[in-house]
Design a protein around this motif. Sequence first.
Motif, short mmCIF file in Angstrom:
data_model
loop_
_atom_site.label_atom_id
_atom_site.label_comp_id
_atom_site.label_asym_id
_atom_site.label_seq_id
_atom_site.Cartn_x
_atom_site.Cartn_y
_atom_site.Cartn_z
N LYS A 96 5.83 -2.20 0.65
CA LYS A 96 5.91 -3.39 -0.20
C LYS A 96 6.77 -4.43 0.49
O LYS A 96 7.66 -4.10 1.26
N PRO A 130 -4.29 -1.94 0.33
CA PRO A 130 -3.65 -2.83 -0.63
C PRO A 130 -3.68 -2.28 -2.05
O PRO A 130 -4.66 -1.66 -2.47
N GLU A 155 4.57 -11.49 -3.28
CA GLU A 155 4.75 -10.04 -3.25
C GLU A 155 3.45 -9.40 -2.79
O GLU A 155 2.37 -9.88 -3.13
N PHE A 156 3.57 -8.32 -2.05
CA PHE A 156 2.40 -7.57 -1.64
C PHE A 156 2.79 -6.10 -1.56
O PHE A 156 3.84 -5.78 -1.02
N GLU A 157 1.95 -5.23 -2.11
CA GLU A 157 2.25 -3.80 -2.15
C GLU A 157 1.04 -3.02 -1.64
O GLU A 157 -0.10 -3.37 -1.92
N GLN A 158 1.32 -1.95 -0.89
CA GLN A 158 0.29 -1.06 -0.39
C GLN A 158 0.52 0.34 -0.94
O GLN A 158 1.63 0.67 -1.36
N GLY A 169 -1.07 -7.73 -5.06
CA GLY A 169 -0.52 -8.92 -4.44
C GLY A 169 -0.31 -9.98 -5.49
O GLY A 169 -1.10 -10.10 -6.43
#
Length: 158
Positions: free
Chosen positions: A76, A114, A101-104, A117
Amino acid sequence: ARYAAYEKKEAEDREQLKYLPVAFDFKLVGQEEINGRPAYVITATPRADYHGKYHDMLSKLQGKLWIDKQDYHWAKFEADTLGTISFGLFLARLAKGTHIEFEQTLVNGEIWLPKRGSFTGSARLALVKKFNLASEVTFSNYHKFQTDSKIVAISAEP
């Protein structure tokens, strides 16, 4: 030609990433769980003495990274703009206070894909049109792709 364009874009992305360690001060601030996995939490603050390539953009960003403790892959990130960031002289501007924000997530214990986001902030195009934006995108229901194939021999006629 399409593959060459892809390779060129990937090389440009890698080129930009190599300036991050010299443009930011990174500090380990703790540990948290992301998607049920332990992760290191690292803050990134811009260095005042950095004046290298991409200075105009990198000096106006600060953020936080979550690095998976097992895979050492980023799980993240969050970033905030500290000032207005311009793209292409007056083509587009990203306003101060924009939050990204971006989270995997690790899928099937094999690949990071992903998960979520989000973007909240304002932008201006060509100094004429202003946009206030809030967007969130989620990704889910990943499936492993499988296929069956059969090789059939063709005999040559005499």
